[in-house]
Design an enzyme around this catalytic site. Structure first.
Site, PDB file in Angstrom:
ATOM      1  N   ARG A 178     -17.040 -10.484  30.336  1.00 37.59           N
ATOM      2  CA  ARG A 178     -16.943 -11.913  29.985  1.00 37.59           C
ATOM      3  C   ARG A 178     -17.581 -12.804  31.044  1.00 37.59           C
ATOM      4  O   ARG A 178     -18.078 -13.884  30.717  1.00 37.59           O
ATOM      5  CB  ARG A 178     -15.483 -12.292  29.795  1.00 37.59           C
ATOM      6  CG  ARG A 178     -14.949 -11.707  28.517  1.00 37.59           C
ATOM      7  CD  ARG A 178     -13.617 -12.290  28.190  1.00 37.59           C
ATOM      8  NE  ARG A 178     -13.282 -11.960  26.820  1.00 37.59           N
ATOM      9  CZ  ARG A 178     -12.052 -11.808  26.370  1.00 37.59           C
ATOM     10  NH1 ARG A 178     -11.036 -11.981  27.192  1.00 37.59           N
ATOM     11  NH2 ARG A 178     -11.817 -11.514  25.121  1.00 37.59           N
TER      12      ARG A 178
ATOM     13  N   LYS B 183      -4.694  -3.428   9.423  1.00 35.94           N
ATOM     14  CA  LYS B 183      -3.970  -4.006   8.291  1.00 35.94           C
ATOM     15  C   LYS B 183      -4.812  -4.934   7.426  1.00 35.94           C
ATOM     16  O   LYS B 183      -5.696  -5.620   7.926  1.00 35.94           O
ATOM     17  CB  LYS B 183      -2.785  -4.807   8.836  1.00 35.94           C
ATOM     18  CG  LYS B 183      -1.760  -3.927   9.501  1.00 35.94           C
ATOM     19  CD  LYS B 183      -0.635  -4.767  10.048  1.00 35.94           C
ATOM     20  CE  LYS B 183       0.479  -3.878  10.571  1.00 35.94           C
ATOM     21  NZ  LYS B 183       1.550  -4.642  11.171  1.00 35.94           N
TER      22      LYS B 183
ATOM     23  N   GLY C  64     -13.645  -7.543  19.060  1.00 26.13           N
ATOM     24  CA  GLY C  64     -12.499  -6.633  19.064  1.00 26.13           C
ATOM     25  C   GLY C  64     -12.865  -5.168  19.188  1.00 26.13           C
ATOM     26  O   GLY C  64     -13.731  -4.793  19.972  1.00 26.13           O
TER      27      GLY C  64
ATOM     28  N   GLY D 217     -10.412 -12.994  17.950  1.00 28.20           N
ATOM     29  CA  GLY D 217      -9.791 -13.938  17.021  1.00 28.20           C
ATOM     30  C   GLY D 217     -10.778 -14.976  16.524  1.00 28.20           C
ATOM     31  O   GLY D 217     -10.822 -15.304  15.339  1.00 28.20           O
TER      32      GLY D 217
HETATM   33  P1  AMP Z   1      -7.491  -4.344  13.981  1.00 30.94           P
HETATM   34  O1  AMP Z   1      -7.001  -4.953  15.241  1.00 30.94           O
HETATM   35  O2  AMP Z   1      -6.805  -4.831  12.741  1.00 30.94           O
HETATM   36  O3  AMP Z   1      -9.003  -4.371  13.852  1.00 30.94           O
HETATM   37  O4  AMP Z   1      -7.058  -2.812  14.047  1.00 30.94           O
HETATM   38  C1  AMP Z   1      -7.553  -1.925  14.987  1.00 30.94           C
HETATM   39  C2  AMP Z   1      -6.659  -0.723  15.028  1.00 30.94           C
HETATM   40  O5  AMP Z   1      -6.605  -0.125  13.745  1.00 30.94           O
HETATM   41  C3  AMP Z   1      -7.107   0.354  15.968  1.00 30.94           C
HETATM   42  O6  AMP Z   1      -6.212   0.431  17.026  1.00 30.94           O
HETATM   43  C4  AMP Z   1      -7.074   1.615  15.123  1.00 30.94           C
HETATM   44  O7  AMP Z   1      -6.476   2.720  15.764  1.00 30.94           O
HETATM   45  C5  AMP Z   1      -6.237   1.204  13.945  1.00 30.94           C
HETATM   46  N1  AMP Z   1      -6.502   2.035  12.772  1.00 30.94           N
HETATM   47  C6  AMP Z   1      -7.669   2.279  12.192  1.00 30.94           C
HETATM   48  N2  AMP Z   1      -7.540   3.157  11.183  1.00 30.94           N
HETATM   49  C7  AMP Z   1      -6.232   3.478  11.115  1.00 30.94           C
HETATM   50  C8  AMP Z   1      -5.474   4.371  10.304  1.00 30.94           C
HETATM   51  N3  AMP Z   1      -6.052   5.068   9.328  1.00 30.94           N
HETATM   52  N4  AMP Z   1      -4.155   4.463  10.534  1.00 30.94           N
HETATM   53  C9  AMP Z   1      -3.581   3.738  11.523  1.00 30.94           C
HETATM   54  N5  AMP Z   1      -4.239   2.896  12.326  1.00 30.94           N
HETATM   55  C10 AMP Z   1      -5.562   2.765  12.135  1.00 30.94           C
END
Ligand code: AMP
Length: 396
Positions: free
Chosen positions: A36, A198, A354, A377
């Site tokens: 950064r 999610k 991210g 974000g």
């Molecule tokens: P996000 O912050 O929503 O982009 O989520 C990132 C996280 O999603 C990472 O830490 C991944 O390990 C998790 N992730 C990706 N695929 C899966 C999965 N199939 N089951 C559980 N966690 C997951």
């Protein structure tokens, strides 16, 4: 209209620059990743080249509105001097006498770095009086903190309006150019690749992109809520029970809008949530009870890569699987590879911050895609089509 520091020569001035120096520190206050800082150096250098003095302000961590040495920006001042050779004057407070004296003393060629803005609760409250105190330290304002642009804080929003000269730094301009323009006005075919844990965190992104994309490829944990909505058994895979109805609606919306919403065809499943677990590849509609979907399978890697290769614009946000575990990182790496290949064939490829950004960096592919966003974000909110207050405040 937003102007960049290239468009307005800010000569011989004290220039207040909002940067995002929210760097990770270890227990000994050593900076473990200085990306950064590095990313704002071109902006700082340009201001010095103009014969002006950059007065840098940033937050670090969440000190909750009071001074806390754990969150001091002093290690940043030290690193800027020791690693990059800047002559930095560090001030013990971001406003008041210490700050004013440092700014008065500073000479061309030097840089002033103010202590953590969030040592004052007024910063996050977007307090105008606090913004006025900061504004007294400069004759012009530059915002280069894209990672904080989705927050309406004193140093990102209120302050900008106090300056006739309010400009975007290079980092900010790049984000506006790529993340902003490519998504609002993409060259088609436009493919979005969405993953991560999610659906709930990305509903608005999916909805916004539905009106713009030709295809949306979905991987990661969020795929299983869609599978559930389609009536598949998903074993112990990640599920957002309260989003199943929404997933159904999104599937329907995609078909009415003629958007190809592509879900994994095959997936890698494991019998427990760890790297050493037993694993196998199955079709998405055949996850046995008790097993967990961990990554997209090889067939899906090919199908997704193929779709990406046909695109002229690609936006990617979120890993395809549990990429922190080596055995379940292949899908994420395959997507990174596909983006790199599409870029070499002339596509504009954007990685939205991210975890997908860290996957690209881990593969050393950051120069093989068009743009890697610096904001997690902030980049998500941009993809949602929102107006970011820190950017809107720069309009002149
Ligand atoms: P996000 O912050 O929503 O982009 O989520 C990132 C996280 O999603 C990472 O830490 C991944 O390990 C998790 N992730 C990706 N695929 C899966 C999965 N199939 N089951 C559980 N966690 C997951």
């Amino acid at each position: 209209m937003i102007k960049s520091i290239d468009e307005v020569r800010i000569e011989g001035k004290k220039v207040l620059v909002r940067v995002d120096f929210n760097v990770p520190l270890d227990e000994n206050q050593n900076i473990t990743d200085d990306t950064r800082i590095k990313e704002s150096l071109p902006t700082i250098d340009k201001i010095i080249d103009y014969g002006s003095i950059p007065v840098l302000m940033s937050h670090l961590g969440r000190p909750k509105g009071e001074p806390n040495p754990k969150y001091s920006l002093e290690p940043v001042a030290k690193l800027m001097l020791e690693k990059y050779g800047y002559d930095v004057i560090f001030t013990k407070d971001c406003i008041g006498k210490p700050a004013q004296e440092a700014v008065n003393l500073a000479e061309a060629g030097q840089v002033v770095l103010l202590e953590n803005l969030r040592f004052h609760k007024e910063e996050e409250k977007n307090d105008i009086e606090f913004a006025k105190q900061l504004a007294m330290l400069g004759d012009a304002y530059v915002n280069d903190a894209f990672g904080s642009a989705h927050r309406a804080h004193a140093s990102t929003e209120s302050i900008a309006k106090l300056f006739d000269i309010r400009l975007a730094g290079y980092l900010m301009i790049n984000e506006i150019e790529y993340l902003g323009k490519s998504v609002t006005n993409p060259v088609k075919p436009f493919v979005a690749v969405l993953g991560g844990a999610k659906i709930s965190g990305k509903i608005d992104v999916i909805k916004n992109l539905m009106d713009k994309c030709n295809s949306i490829l979905i991987g990661g944990g969020m795929a299983y809520t869609f599978f559930k909505a389609m009536g598949f058994g998903i074993g112990k895979s990640l599920l957002e029970e309260d989003r199943v109805v929404l997933a159904k609606l999104l599937l329907k919306e995609a078909s009415t809008k003629n958007v190809k919403l592509m879900l994994p065809f095959d997936i890698v499943i494991a019998d427990s949530f760890n790297n050493e677990a037993n694993c196998k590849t199955v079709n998405s509609d055949s996850i046995p009870d008790g097993w967990i979907g961990m990554d997209i399978g090889p067939e899906t890697q090919k199908i997704f890569s193929d779709e990406i290769s046909k695109a002229r614009t690609v936006v990617w946000n979120g890993p395809m699987g549990v990429f922190e575990m080596e055995n379940f990182a292949k899908g994420t790496y395959a997507v990174a590879q596909a983006l790199a290949q599409a870029t070499s064939k002339g596509a504009t490829t954007i990685v939205g911050g991210g975890d997908s950004a860290s996957a690209i960096n881990k593969m050393n592919f950051q120069n093989k895609v068009t743009h890697v966003s610096t904001g997690g974000g902030a980049s998500l909110e941009y993809l949602e089509g929102k107006i970011l207050p820190g950017i809107a405040a720069l309009e002149m």
